[in-house]
Write a protein that holds these residues in place. Structure first.
Motif: not given
Ligand SMILES: [Mn+2]
Length: 281
Positions: A30-32, A60-62, A223-225, A101-103, A141-143
């Motif tokens: 996640s979170d790339l 998420g947030d790839i 991920g996410h955090t 993700g959130n982005r 989950s993305h988180g």
């Molecule tokens: Mn995120």
């Protein structure tokens, strides 16, 4: 505007994946925060080419930002086209799954089809048949939806996840959407500076336990955090409820960050954390 892809209908996302019995290993990433052809992108592309996993779950947030699937057809956006091509090539060798993700919550059905990925609902249960008829159920989950102490963000999230809001945004010209994304990013950067890394809300443990129990799972991968770790959420349960947290990716940093969590249930160490972003990895 009729050529715009429709926003992702929630029903288009899968909330349960049953692993075929032939699968031996799955990877979670996640979170790339991909945004240009840089060391992180090259490390990830190399990883995609080399991983022995039967399935890769992108949680998420790839992308650092995503303003609509029409970006891959737009002039000046070779990078997004390259990413789509690389993902599609990887998808011909193994299963690829993508969660928002959130982005990059605006990634839609059109991009997933172009890149050969199956869109996952957040959260999603990965059910993995084991020997003797039992199975492991892993919650993905993305988180961000679990970080409920961040009231301001949760309000924003509720708004931008509405199909009507997304539809209205996607009808704006691409340039206008890119400008809005820059503005949102500047706001989020200034908030980050205000709060600092430790100031951010973390996953709410009681909510995470509830999510797990409601779905018959005991391991949550998210991920996410950007706080890679392994936490026991509830040690009174057997097996204990726990969460495995992915890192973000930043290949140009020293030391480089870029975790892949690998699940190989038949191996002596079923969960392994690999560092893929190091220059010599
Ligand atoms: Mn995120």
């Amino acid at each position: 505007m009729s050529d715009l892809p429709p926003p992702t209908a929630p029903e288009a996302a899968v909330s349960h994946v049953l692993a075929p019995t032939a699968w031996r290993c799955a990877d979670f990433v996640s979170d790339l925060h991909l945004q240009q052809d840089d060391a992180t992108w090259r490390a990830f592309a190399r990883y995609l080419e080399q991983t022995p996993a039967d399935a890769v779950f992108l949680l998420g947030d790839i992308f650092e930002v995503w303003v609509g699937d029409d970006i891959t057809g737009a002039a000046g956006h070779d990078f997004e086209r390259d990413v789509a091509r690389t993902l599609r090539a990887a998808s011909e060798r193994r299963a690829l799954y993508f969660m928002h993700g959130n982005r990059d919550f605006l990634v839609g059905a059109a991009f997933c089809a172009e890149a050969g990925m199956t869109l996952l609902h957040d959260p999603c249960v990965l059910e993995w048949p084991l020997a003797a008829g039992s199975s492991e159920r892993i919650l993905l989950s993305h988180g961000d939806a679990l970080c409920i102490d961040d009231v301001q963000y949760m309000k924003f999230r509720a708004q931008v996840r509405q199909p009507a809001w997304q539809q209205a945004l996607l009808q704006q010209p691409l340039e206008q959407r890119l400008a809005l994304a820059r503005q949102l990013r500047a706001q989020s950067e200034s908030r980050k500076n205000e709060l600092g890394v430790e100031g951010y809300a973390d996953v709410d443990a009681p909510l995470a336990c509830r999510w797990l129990q409601e779905r018959g799972c005991h391991t949550l991968v998210h991920g996410h955090t950007h706080k890679p770790a392994e936490h026991v959420l509830d040690g009174t349960q057997t097996p204990a409820l726990r969460r495995l947290v992915l890192s973000d990716w930043e290949a140009a940093r020293l030391p480089a960050r870029g975790d892949v969590l690998r699940w190989c249930p038949e191996s002596a160490q079923p969960w392994e954390r690999l560092q893929m972003a190091a220059p010599n990895a």
